[in-house]
Write a protein that holds these residues in place. Structure first.
Motif, PDB file in Angstrom:
ATOM      1  N   ASN A  98     -10.473  -3.246  39.464  1.00 13.58           N
ATOM      2  CA  ASN A  98     -11.418  -3.247  38.351  1.00 13.58           C
ATOM      3  C   ASN A  98     -10.743  -2.905  37.026  1.00 13.58           C
ATOM      4  O   ASN A  98     -11.315  -2.213  36.188  1.00 13.58           O
ATOM      5  CB  ASN A  98     -12.561  -2.269  38.666  1.00 13.58           C
ATOM      6  CG  ASN A  98     -13.821  -2.579  37.899  1.00 13.58           C
ATOM      7  OD1 ASN A  98     -14.018  -3.681  37.410  1.00 13.58           O
ATOM      8  ND2 ASN A  98     -14.682  -1.588  37.782  1.00 13.58           N
ATOM      9  N   THR A  99      -9.492  -3.360  36.871  1.00 16.27           N
ATOM     10  CA  THR A  99      -8.674  -3.013  35.712  1.00 16.27           C
ATOM     11  C   THR A  99      -8.047  -4.269  35.138  1.00 16.27           C
ATOM     12  O   THR A  99      -7.568  -5.115  35.880  1.00 16.27           O
ATOM     13  CB  THR A  99      -7.554  -2.035  36.117  1.00 16.27           C
ATOM     14  OG1 THR A  99      -8.142  -0.892  36.735  1.00 16.27           O
ATOM     15  CG2 THR A  99      -6.719  -1.608  34.933  1.00 16.27           C
ATOM     16  N   ARG A 100      -8.050  -4.349  33.805  1.00 18.46           N
ATOM     17  CA  ARG A 100      -7.333  -5.458  33.167  1.00 18.46           C
ATOM     18  C   ARG A 100      -6.396  -4.899  32.104  1.00 18.46           C
ATOM     19  O   ARG A 100      -6.663  -3.846  31.521  1.00 18.46           O
ATOM     20  CB  ARG A 100      -8.285  -6.506  32.618  1.00 18.46           C
ATOM     21  CG  ARG A 100      -8.829  -6.269  31.257  1.00 18.46           C
ATOM     22  CD  ARG A 100      -9.606  -7.501  30.738  1.00 18.46           C
ATOM     23  NE  ARG A 100      -9.955  -7.304  29.364  1.00 18.46           N
ATOM     24  CZ  ARG A 100     -11.173  -7.093  28.910  1.00 18.46           C
ATOM     25  NH1 ARG A 100     -12.198  -7.087  29.732  1.00 18.46           N
ATOM     26  NH2 ARG A 100     -11.386  -6.902  27.628  1.00 18.46           N
ATOM     27  N   ILE A 101      -5.320  -5.622  31.894  1.00 20.70           N
ATOM     28  CA  ILE A 101      -4.309  -5.227  30.921  1.00 20.70           C
ATOM     29  C   ILE A 101      -4.473  -6.090  29.672  1.00 20.70           C
ATOM     30  O   ILE A 101      -4.603  -7.309  29.769  1.00 20.70           O
ATOM     31  CB  ILE A 101      -2.881  -5.427  31.491  1.00 20.70           C
ATOM     32  CG1 ILE A 101      -2.720  -4.753  32.861  1.00 20.70           C
ATOM     33  CG2 ILE A 101      -1.829  -4.964  30.489  1.00 20.70           C
ATOM     34  CD1 ILE A 101      -2.809  -3.265  32.860  1.00 20.70           C
ATOM     35  N   GLU A 102      -4.464  -5.448  28.517  1.00 22.75           N
ATOM     36  CA  GLU A 102      -4.480  -6.138  27.226  1.00 22.75           C
ATOM     37  C   GLU A 102      -3.201  -5.737  26.496  1.00 22.75           C
ATOM     38  O   GLU A 102      -2.868  -4.547  26.446  1.00 22.75           O
ATOM     39  CB  GLU A 102      -5.689  -5.716  26.387  1.00 22.75           C
ATOM     40  CG  GLU A 102      -7.020  -6.120  26.952  1.00 22.75           C
ATOM     41  CD  GLU A 102      -7.302  -7.608  26.797  1.00 22.75           C
ATOM     42  OE1 GLU A 102      -6.710  -8.249  25.911  1.00 22.75           O
ATOM     43  OE2 GLU A 102      -8.115  -8.120  27.577  1.00 22.75           O
ATOM     44  N   SER A 103      -2.506  -6.704  25.944  1.00 23.18           N
ATOM     45  CA  SER A 103      -1.244  -6.380  25.275  1.00 23.18           C
ATOM     46  C   SER A 103      -1.464  -5.740  23.901  1.00 23.18           C
ATOM     47  O   SER A 103      -0.633  -4.972  23.439  1.00 23.18           O
ATOM     48  CB  SER A 103      -0.354  -7.611  25.152  1.00 23.18           C
ATOM     49  OG  SER A 103      -1.000  -8.612  24.410  1.00 23.18           O
ATOM     50  N   ASP A 104      -2.565  -6.061  23.245  1.00 21.63           N
ATOM     51  CA  ASP A 104      -2.817  -5.527  21.908  1.00 21.63           C
ATOM     52  C   ASP A 104      -4.254  -5.042  21.773  1.00 21.63           C
ATOM     53  O   ASP A 104      -5.167  -5.621  22.364  1.00 21.63           O
ATOM     54  CB  ASP A 104      -2.572  -6.608  20.844  1.00 21.63           C
ATOM     55  CG  ASP A 104      -1.106  -6.996  20.758  1.00 21.63           C
ATOM     56  OD1 ASP A 104      -0.283  -6.098  20.505  1.00 21.63           O
ATOM     57  OD2 ASP A 104      -0.795  -8.187  20.947  1.00 21.63           O
ATOM     58  N   PHE A 105      -4.430  -4.019  20.959  1.00 22.46           N
ATOM     59  CA  PHE A 105      -5.764  -3.525  20.628  1.00 22.46           C
ATOM     60  C   PHE A 105      -6.378  -4.481  19.619  1.00 22.46           C
ATOM     61  O   PHE A 105      -5.796  -4.751  18.571  1.00 22.46           O
ATOM     62  CB  PHE A 105      -5.670  -2.111  20.037  1.00 22.46           C
ATOM     63  CG  PHE A 105      -6.996  -1.549  19.637  1.00 22.46           C
ATOM     64  CD1 PHE A 105      -7.810  -0.934  20.572  1.00 22.46           C
ATOM     65  CD2 PHE A 105      -7.434  -1.639  18.329  1.00 22.46           C
ATOM     66  CE1 PHE A 105      -9.042  -0.419  20.204  1.00 22.46           C
ATOM     67  CE2 PHE A 105      -8.659  -1.124  17.947  1.00 22.46           C
ATOM     68  CZ  PHE A 105      -9.462  -0.511  18.888  1.00 22.46           C
ATOM     69  N   ASP A 106      -7.555  -4.997  19.932  1.00 21.00           N
ATOM     70  CA  ASP A 106      -8.259  -5.935  19.058  1.00 21.00           C
ATOM     71  C   ASP A 106      -9.598  -5.316  18.665  1.00 21.00           C
ATOM     72  O   ASP A 106     -10.518  -5.259  19.483  1.00 21.00           O
ATOM     73  CB  ASP A 106      -8.465  -7.262  19.783  1.00 21.00           C
ATOM     74  CG  ASP A 106      -9.214  -8.298  18.960  1.00 21.00           C
ATOM     75  OD1 ASP A 106      -9.622  -8.003  17.815  1.00 21.00           O
ATOM     76  OD2 ASP A 106      -9.396  -9.420  19.475  1.00 21.00           O
ATOM     77  N   PRO A 107      -9.728  -4.838  17.419  1.00 20.90           N
ATOM     78  CA  PRO A 107     -10.972  -4.191  16.998  1.00 20.90           C
ATOM     79  C   PRO A 107     -12.199  -5.088  17.159  1.00 20.90           C
ATOM     80  O   PRO A 107     -13.264  -4.608  17.554  1.00 20.90           O
ATOM     81  CB  PRO A 107     -10.731  -3.851  15.523  1.00 20.90           C
ATOM     82  CG  PRO A 107      -9.260  -3.822  15.362  1.00 20.90           C
ATOM     83  CD  PRO A 107      -8.718  -4.807  16.356  1.00 20.90           C
ATOM     84  N   ALA A 108     -12.063  -6.374  16.885  1.00 22.82           N
ATOM     85  CA  ALA A 108     -13.207  -7.286  17.007  1.00 22.82           C
ATOM     86  C   ALA A 108     -13.649  -7.406  18.462  1.00 22.82           C
ATOM     87  O   ALA A 108     -14.848  -7.437  18.758  1.00 22.82           O
ATOM     88  CB  ALA A 108     -12.861  -8.658  16.431  1.00 22.82           C
ATOM     89  N   ALA A 109     -12.697  -7.453  19.376  1.00 18.70           N
ATOM     90  CA  ALA A 109     -13.032  -7.531  20.798  1.00 18.70           C
ATOM     91  C   ALA A 109     -13.727  -6.253  21.259  1.00 18.70           C
ATOM     92  O   ALA A 109     -14.685  -6.304  22.047  1.00 18.70           O
ATOM     93  CB  ALA A 109     -11.786  -7.797  21.632  1.00 18.70           C
TER      94      ALA A 109
END
Length: 187
Positions: A98-109
């Motif tokens: 139940n985990t996903r990796i995001e490479s960058d913090f995206d404020p809009a997302a």
């Protein structure tokens, strides 16, 4: 819209870890531990940086922790339940379900997630929280102030970030830890 809360344990002089990166000085207390479990149960998504994620993943990957006590089992179950988003440029795959990796913090997302989520969100770690503070996305701050002074280390509140806060609640635990709950307000 859901609430994004930044929660952390912090020494009375403002640190989450000492100058060596250790955080084993926190007083262990069932009442405080249960309060952390209750907070964890109240959220649907955990937002972590790599370092905090790797430290917390043991609540799912190390079955011996949950077997230690009922309190630990409750926390492990509460930690496994929310989905997790880990911001990392070095991790390629999560160690937990139940985990996903995001490479960058995206404020809009994150704004979109706050708008569409059915449960509140919890962000951990001052470095990641700094991005959310700067984007105006943090709604509440929960500080568990520990009755200890360590004289230096990693600050629990993001350096260089301004947030005007309104005290909503305070609670003193039997071991001297004080939980301060704040709401962010427009400056």
């Amino acid at each position: 819209m859901t609430t994004l809360t930044y929660a952390t344990n912090v020494t009375i002089d403002g640190y989450i870890e000492d100058e060596s990166g250790r955080f084993d000085f926190f007083p262990v207390d069932d009442e405080v531990f249960a309060a952390h479990t209750d907070l964890m149960r109240s959220v649907g998504t955990l937002l972590y940086g790599r370092r905090l994620y790797e430290a917390m993943a043991v609540w799912e990957t190390n079955a011996e922790l949950a077997a230690h006590s009922t309190l630990f089992a409750d926390f492990a179950a509460a930690w496994r339940t929310p989905r997790k988003i880990v911001y990392s440029r070095t991790l390629t795959a999560p160690a937990t379900a139940n985990t996903r990796i995001e490479s960058d913090f995206d404020p809009a997302a994150l704004q979109e997630l706050k708008a569409t989520a059915s449960q509140d969100l919890l962000i951990g770690g001052p470095d990641l929280a700094a991005h959310a503070f700067q984007a105006g996305l943090v709604d509440e701050v929960h500080l568990y102030v520990l009755p200890i002074v360590i004289g230096g280390g990693k600050p629990g509140l993001p350096p260089g970030t301004r947030a005007d806060l309104e005290l909503l609640d305070e609670h003193r635990f039997g071991n001297g830890v004080v939980r301060l709950r704040y709401r962010t307000r427009e400056s």
